[in-house]
Design an enzyme around this catalytic site. Structure first.
Site, PDB file in Angstrom:
ATOM      1  N   CYS A 329       0.787  -1.230   0.000  1.00  0.00           N
ATOM      2  CA  CYS A 329       0.000   0.000   0.000  1.00  0.00           C
ATOM      3  C   CYS A 329       0.826   1.292   0.000  1.00  0.00           C
ATOM      4  CB  CYS A 329      -1.035   0.000   1.101  1.00  0.00           C
ATOM      5  SG  CYS A 329      -0.658  -0.979   2.542  1.00  0.00           S
ATOM      6  N   ARG A 358       7.620 -10.809   4.987  1.00  0.00           N
ATOM      7  CA  ARG A 358       7.232 -10.608   6.387  1.00  0.00           C
ATOM      8  C   ARG A 358       7.999 -11.595   7.237  1.00  0.00           C
ATOM      9  NH1 ARG A 358       0.627  -9.982   5.733  1.00  0.00           N
ATOM     10  NH2 ARG A 358       0.762  -8.217   4.300  1.00  0.00           N
ATOM     11  N   GLN A 376       1.158 -10.733  -3.210  1.00  0.00           N
ATOM     12  CA  GLN A 376      -0.246 -10.426  -2.978  1.00  0.00           C
ATOM     13  C   GLN A 376      -0.871  -9.959  -4.273  1.00  0.00           C
ATOM     14  OE1 GLN A 376       0.201  -7.425   0.146  1.00  0.00           O
ATOM     15  NE2 GLN A 376      -1.065  -8.721   1.432  1.00  0.00           N
ATOM     16  N   ASP A 378      -2.823  -7.648  -4.979  1.00  0.00           N
ATOM     17  CA  ASP A 378      -3.329  -6.452  -4.327  1.00  0.00           C
ATOM     18  C   ASP A 378      -3.999  -5.524  -5.330  1.00  0.00           C
ATOM     19  OD1 ASP A 378      -3.555  -4.927  -2.063  1.00  0.00           O
ATOM     20  OD2 ASP A 378      -1.403  -5.014  -1.621  1.00  0.00           O
ATOM     21  N   HIS A 380      -5.494  -1.229  -5.093  1.00  0.00           N
ATOM     22  CA  HIS A 380      -5.959  -0.080  -4.334  1.00  0.00           C
ATOM     23  C   HIS A 380      -6.925   0.667  -5.224  1.00  0.00           C
ATOM     24  CE1 HIS A 380      -2.039  -1.175  -2.550  1.00  0.00           C
ATOM     25  NE2 HIS A 380      -2.809  -1.159  -1.485  1.00  0.00           N
ATOM     26  N   LYS A 459     -14.123  -3.913   7.133  1.00  0.00           N
ATOM     27  CA  LYS A 459     -13.725  -4.784   6.015  1.00  0.00           C
ATOM     28  C   LYS A 459     -14.703  -5.927   5.811  1.00  0.00           C
ATOM     29  CE  LYS A 459     -10.887  -7.779   8.885  1.00  0.00           C
ATOM     30  NZ  LYS A 459      -9.703  -8.606   8.980  1.00  0.00           N
ATOM     31  N   HIS A 505      -8.346  -1.356  -0.047  1.00  0.00           N
ATOM     32  CA  HIS A 505      -7.377  -2.399  -0.383  1.00  0.00           C
ATOM     33  C   HIS A 505      -8.214  -3.637  -0.628  1.00  0.00           C
ATOM     34  CE1 HIS A 505      -4.231  -0.443   2.288  1.00  0.00           C
ATOM     35  NE2 HIS A 505      -5.317  -0.051   2.884  1.00  0.00           N
TER      36      HIS A 505
END
Length: 636
Positions: A329, A358, A376, A378, A380, A459, A505
């Site tokens: 992000c 991570r 990911q 991902d 946005h 979420k 996200h």
RNA sequence: GCCGGCGUAGCUCAGCUGGUAGAGCAGCUGAUUCGUAAUCAGCAGGUAGGCGGUUCGAAUCCGCCCGUCGGCUCCA
């Protein structure tokens, strides 16, 4: 006169306050024998409970879903009793029923699975004796006195109010317990101790390490058998095993928790992402890419430096602190902010298949399911607050489409504002209302997890269900009211003024690595044709036919099929066997007959062989099947 | 990270209580040329996860480290 109301509306009157047993017997003796508990107003109570006032009741029999928890909790007591018989110095702590069974945390010396047989034998004796469970309400003083040598129980009693404390006894065993329990131990028709592990008292590493002994129990031997079969099936499908056997990926000591994808694994990976890109392009996304290493300033601004440091990897470049991104992000925010946006650009759907790292604890690494480096899928999405509902509805539909392609069902969970959160009440209300409105118009049922949202916004999580019925949280749709603020993002509105965009996200696969692992287990290694690393295997019947097989292979390859010729001088049977074991969807045997007629003998993974398929028909059907990304191979 | 189990050839595994490593598959070589789930023979392959210790002697016992598997949320 006590009036008991049954779920069907019938009312039965009793002269004296009846127990659950008496109520059950008033229906029939046979029925009473199958009752394990009584439910009133959502509360489950022992059969021995006496009802002093008029009340509606539901009798819980061994067939009701509520019964299994009672059974397992009782089984935990039986196990604790057995352990105290065998290990008199053990100190009991807690022993609840859990999802697939029960456990008891016990302060004792190390136990291993080799000790299970003895414990189980002891448990069997208690079960055979059909010992009744008896509830006894005791005063706090009595409880403290009873447990004067049991530090854990004393600690628990300390937190309970006088007058609410109960013991449950069966045979020579007594345990501090809220209940409820089975009428007697004989209801435990099938049980098995499953595993031992360490656990801390109250889950705190600073406390004593306890032995957690897990078991499972059922009302019927068949159910235990089915459960063990399920576990066996899950073992058979283990993606780590299949990943190695099918040559998809590997792990190496040199990079724990970071998968190496092999050539075949990459074919599957790319098939997955090609599909993902097709869907996203059609849904109006643009694809972007941001760097893996970004400097400290960025992470301070995003809040990760403060809140996510423990999970991040760091490095220094020219004496400046850098971090390897654990999320995409912040980079995505910079990207959005790098140029001016008009309200006409919104919603702007900015996707990124980003590689993140991570630092997961070494003990939690688990194949592709839990890794330290992963991608990911991902995106946005920047929009106006008026666009929330419509955008989320479109997202839910996109997710459903994509999961459907893999034959995965799913359910939805909405998480609302947690205690610790940022943003105004108004922001949370409009955001949550937007999500709910989208869910309502989508029409599928959803669970609500109050207070389970992220600190920066509510979420929706999507939990997929695989072929074994296991669920996995993959997709997520998170409203973020923090980052656009922190990065001072804006778009220029119709009024020529700056406005703060609303941002979400979202992921579909979540972690591509993990989703890959889930698919391996879901399909048991037998991927649909469009994903299969090798789609077609050609088997020439003898050496002379190799050139012809090569020629057919080349023609198939020209149409984009992933085809191989097994030209080894092995027996045909052996090559067939190996093609089947490596889960190649289509095996084509070519002999003189096929060469003369220009046909193919097509063998599918179900072992069925179809002779005399013309090459044209084969290509036409197979290519259409792949183009449509169909699940079931029912071509011939 | 913590607790427990495991780590022997590329893979699956054997090797009783310490006496110095073995099988099947895979690989290589040769023969076999085969019609729908393993053709035959031969060869090669391991500093026993790593380091240290005990011992005349360690794959086997002990310690540390690495990796791996299960568990570490469920609150009497």
């Amino acid at each position: 006169m006590i009036r008991i109301t049954f779920p069907d509306g019938n009312i039965k009157a009793f002269e004296a306050p009846p127990t659950g047993f008496e109520i059950a017997r008033s229906i029939s003796e046979g029925f009473a024998r199958n009752c394990v508990a009584v439910k009133i107003n959502g509360q489950i109570l022992d059969m021995s409970t006496r009802f002093e006032a008029d009340t509606p009741v539901r009798l819980i029999t061994t067939k009701d879903p509520e019964a299994i928890e009672v059974l397992r909790h009782s089984a935990a007591h039986v196990m604790a009793q057995a352990i105290l018989h065998l290990y008199p110095d053990a100190h009991l702590t807690i022993g609840p029923a859990v999802e697939n069974g029960f456990y008891y945390d016990i302060d004792m010396g190390p136990v291993s699975e080799e000790d299970f047989a003895r414990i189980e034998a002891e448990m069997k004796a208690a079960i055979k004796a059909k010992l009744p469970f008896r509830r006894e309400v005791v005063s706090k003083a009595e409880a403290v006195d009873f447990y004067r040598n049991e530090p854990y129980k004393l600690e628990m009693i300390g937190e309970l109010d006088d007058g609410t404390i109960s013991f449950y006894k069966h045979g020579d065993f007594t345990d501090l317990c809220r209940g409820p329990h089975l009428p007697h131990t004989g209801f435990i028709k099938a049980f098995k101790l499953m595993k031992v592990s360490g656990a801390y008292w109250r889950g705190d590493q600073n406390n004593a390490q306890l032995q957690r002994i897990y078991g499972t129990a059922f009302f019927d031997k068949k159910d235990l058998k089915a459960y063990l079969h399920f576990l066996e099936e899950a073992r058979r499908r283990n993606h780590r095993k299949l990943g190695a056997a099918l040559d998809l990926f590997s792990f190496h000591d040199e990079a724990p928790g970071m998968p190496f994808f092999h050539a075949k694994g990459m074919v599957v990976w790319n098939a997955l992402l090609d599909y993902w890109r097709d869907e996203h392009r059609a849904a109006g996304y643009v694809e972007t890419k941001t760097p893996i290493t970004l400097n400290r300033t960025l992470w301070e601004r995003s809040g990760h430096w403060e809140n996510y440091r423990e999970n991040m990897y760091f490095t220094a470049i020219d004496e400046t602190d850098y971090a390897i991104k654990p999320m995409n992000c912040p980079g995505g925010m910079l990207l959005f902010g790098s140029r001016r946006h008009s309200y006409r650009d919104l919603p702007l759907r900015q996707a990124e298949v980003g590689l993140v790292h991570r630092h997961e604890l070494s003990g939690v690494l688990n194949g592709l399911f839990r890794v330290r480096a992963f991608h990911q899928d991902d995106a946005h999405i920047f929009m106006t607050s008026e666009q929330i509902q419509e955008e989320i509805l479109a997202l839910l539909q996109l997710e459903e489409r994509i999961y459907g392609t893999f034959g995965l069902g799913f359910h939805l969970e909405l998480s609302t504002r947690p205690e610790k959160s940022i943003g105004t009440d108004h922001q949370w209300e409009t955001a949550t209302a937007g999500l709910e409105a989208a869910l309502k118009s989508y029409g599928k049922e959803y669970l609500v997890n109050e207070g389970d949202g992220a600190f920066y916004g509510p979420k929706i999580d999507l939990h997929i269900k695989d072929a074994l019925g296991r669920t996995w949280q993959c997709g997520t749709i998170q409203l973020d009211m923090s980052l656009p603020e922190r990065f001072d993002l804006f778009y220029v509105g119709q009024d020529n003024e700056k406005h703060r965009p609303t941002m979400i996200h979202r992921t579909v696969f979540g972690s591509i690595e993990r989703f890959f692992g889930i698919l391996i287990e879901h399909f048991a290694g037998r991927f649909p044709l469009w994903m299969a690393p090798v789609q077609v295997c050609l088997l020439p019947i003898n050496d002379e036919l190799v050139p012809y097989a090569d020629q057919v292979r080349a023609e198939l390859a020209e149409h984009g099929l992933r085809a191989e010729v097994d030209s080894r001088t092995e027996s045909l049977n052996k090559k067939i066997r190996e093609a089947q074991i490596s889960q190649i969807p289509l095996t084509l045997t070519v002999g003189q007959k096929e060469m003369k007629a220009g046909t193919l003998a097509v063998r599918t993974l179900d072992g069925v062989v179809k002779h005399g398929v013309t090459q044209e028909a084969f290509l036409k059907r197979v290519l259409a099947h792949i183009r449509e990304r169909k699940l079931e191979l029912d071509l011939f």
